[in-house]
Design an enzyme around this catalytic site. Structure first.
Site, PDB file in Angstrom:
ATOM      1  N   HIS A   8      10.446  28.693  32.398  1.00  0.00           N
ATOM      2  CA  HIS A   8       9.082  28.193  32.264  1.00  0.00           C
ATOM      3  C   HIS A   8       9.115  26.887  31.473  1.00  0.00           C
ATOM      4  O   HIS A   8      10.092  26.597  30.768  1.00  0.00           O
ATOM      5  CB  HIS A   8       8.204  29.225  31.559  1.00  0.00           C
ATOM      6  CG  HIS A   8       7.822  30.368  32.439  1.00  0.00           C
ATOM      7  ND1 HIS A   8       7.578  31.628  31.960  1.00  0.00           N
ATOM      8  CD2 HIS A   8       7.618  30.438  33.779  1.00  0.00           C
ATOM      9  CE1 HIS A   8       7.250  32.424  32.959  1.00  0.00           C
ATOM     10  NE2 HIS A   8       7.277  31.723  34.068  1.00  0.00           N
ATOM     11  N   LYS A  12      12.337  25.194  29.055  1.00  0.00           N
ATOM     12  CA  LYS A  12      13.304  24.363  29.774  1.00  0.00           C
ATOM     13  C   LYS A  12      14.352  23.753  28.839  1.00  0.00           C
ATOM     14  O   LYS A  12      15.526  23.678  29.188  1.00  0.00           O
ATOM     15  CB  LYS A  12      12.590  23.290  30.586  1.00  0.00           C
ATOM     16  CG  LYS A  12      11.861  23.874  31.795  1.00  0.00           C
ATOM     17  CD  LYS A  12      11.400  22.813  32.744  1.00  0.00           C
ATOM     18  CE  LYS A  12      10.462  23.335  33.817  1.00  0.00           C
ATOM     19  NZ  LYS A  12      10.796  24.581  34.449  1.00  0.00           N
ATOM     20  N   GLY A  35      13.007  23.899  41.025  1.00  0.00           N
ATOM     21  CA  GLY A  35      13.078  22.446  41.064  1.00  0.00           C
ATOM     22  C   GLY A  35      13.325  21.696  39.778  1.00  0.00           C
ATOM     23  O   GLY A  35      14.374  21.076  39.589  1.00  0.00           O
ATOM     24  N   THR A  36      12.356  21.707  38.875  1.00  0.00           N
ATOM     25  CA  THR A  36      12.464  20.921  37.652  1.00  0.00           C
ATOM     26  C   THR A  36      13.558  21.454  36.737  1.00  0.00           C
ATOM     27  O   THR A  36      14.311  20.673  36.138  1.00  0.00           O
ATOM     28  CB  THR A  36      11.119  20.897  36.904  1.00  0.00           C
ATOM     29  OG1 THR A  36      10.086  20.515  37.817  1.00  0.00           O
ATOM     30  CG2 THR A  36      11.144  19.922  35.748  1.00  0.00           C
ATOM     31  N   SER A  54       9.664  23.942  42.857  1.00  0.00           N
ATOM     32  CA  SER A  54       9.222  24.316  41.522  1.00  0.00           C
ATOM     33  C   SER A  54       8.613  25.716  41.606  1.00  0.00           C
ATOM     34  O   SER A  54       8.094  26.110  42.654  1.00  0.00           O
ATOM     35  CB  SER A  54       8.178  23.295  41.058  1.00  0.00           C
ATOM     36  OG  SER A  54       7.668  23.633  39.806  1.00  0.00           O
ATOM     37  N   GLY A  55       8.685  26.473  40.510  1.00  0.00           N
ATOM     38  CA  GLY A  55       8.173  27.847  40.505  1.00  0.00           C
ATOM     39  C   GLY A  55       6.766  27.994  41.063  1.00  0.00           C
ATOM     40  O   GLY A  55       6.531  28.785  41.986  1.00  0.00           O
ATOM     41  N   ASP A  60      10.088  30.486  42.908  1.00  0.00           N
ATOM     42  CA  ASP A  60      10.386  31.870  42.516  1.00  0.00           C
ATOM     43  C   ASP A  60      10.506  32.753  43.753  1.00  0.00           C
ATOM     44  O   ASP A  60      11.372  33.628  43.825  1.00  0.00           O
ATOM     45  CB  ASP A  60       9.290  32.427  41.597  1.00  0.00           C
ATOM     46  CG  ASP A  60       9.171  31.657  40.291  1.00  0.00           C
ATOM     47  OD1 ASP A  60      10.189  31.122  39.820  1.00  0.00           O
ATOM     48  OD2 ASP A  60       8.056  31.601  39.751  1.00  0.00           O
ATOM     49  N   HIS A  87       1.273  31.237  38.360  1.00  0.00           N
ATOM     50  CA  HIS A  87       2.000  31.927  39.429  1.00  0.00           C
ATOM     51  C   HIS A  87       2.596  33.249  38.928  1.00  0.00           C
ATOM     52  O   HIS A  87       3.633  33.695  39.419  1.00  0.00           O
ATOM     53  CB  HIS A  87       3.074  31.009  40.008  1.00  0.00           C
ATOM     54  CG  HIS A  87       4.127  30.598  39.024  1.00  0.00           C
ATOM     55  ND1 HIS A  87       3.860  29.860  37.901  1.00  0.00           N
ATOM     56  CD2 HIS A  87       5.457  30.832  38.997  1.00  0.00           C
ATOM     57  CE1 HIS A  87       4.976  29.664  37.232  1.00  0.00           C
ATOM     58  NE2 HIS A  87       5.966  30.252  37.873  1.00  0.00           N
TER      59      HIS A  87
END
Length: 131
Positions: A8, A12, A35-36, A54-55, A60, A87
């Site tokens: 999250h 990161k 992604g990030t 990205s999540g 995910d 999400h």
């Protein structure tokens, strides 16, 4: 082994530090990430990572699909338990799939370090037999 790395936003930096610390082990395995998170790890460590969305954009779920196809061996997911995630249903589905398919899962740095030491010792080699 195939390992997914997810974090999250507020976790990161921890994930990047973790990947840097365990780079010699990670280099011996196939890595996947949202992604990030994947981009940040690649930039900081030079590790080769297959990146998904990205999540919040479905990353995910893409990793969950790998689990459902028995195409992933371990998940390290640094979650932020203090911030609501838009999400969250996707996150819960991913965690559920890890339980359904008996995929080793770490959701914080302490449990991730335990998994990394187990991986280094060969304690997770049973996953190779399940393929």
């Amino acid at each position: 082994m195939k390992i997914a790395l997810i974090a999250h936003d507020k976790k990161k930096n921890d994930m990047v530090s973790f990947a840097y610390a365990y780079k010699p082990i990670f280099e011996q395995h196939e890595l996947f990430a949202t992604g990030t998170t994947g981009l940040r790890i690649m930039e900081a460590t030079g590790l080769v990572i297959t990146r998904y969305q990205s999540g919040p954009l479905g990353g995910d779920q893409e990793i969950g699909a790998m689990i459902a196809k028995n195409d992933l061996d371990m998940v390290i997911f640094f979650r932020d338990p203090l911030t609501a995630q838009p999400h969250e249903p996707d996150v819960n589905a991913l965690l559920r799939l890890c339980d359904v398919y008996a995929i080793p899962l770490a959701t914080n740095m302490a449990s991730a370090e335990m998994l990394m030491h187990a991986l280094e010792r060969g304690d997770l080699d049973y996953r190779k037999l399940r393929k």
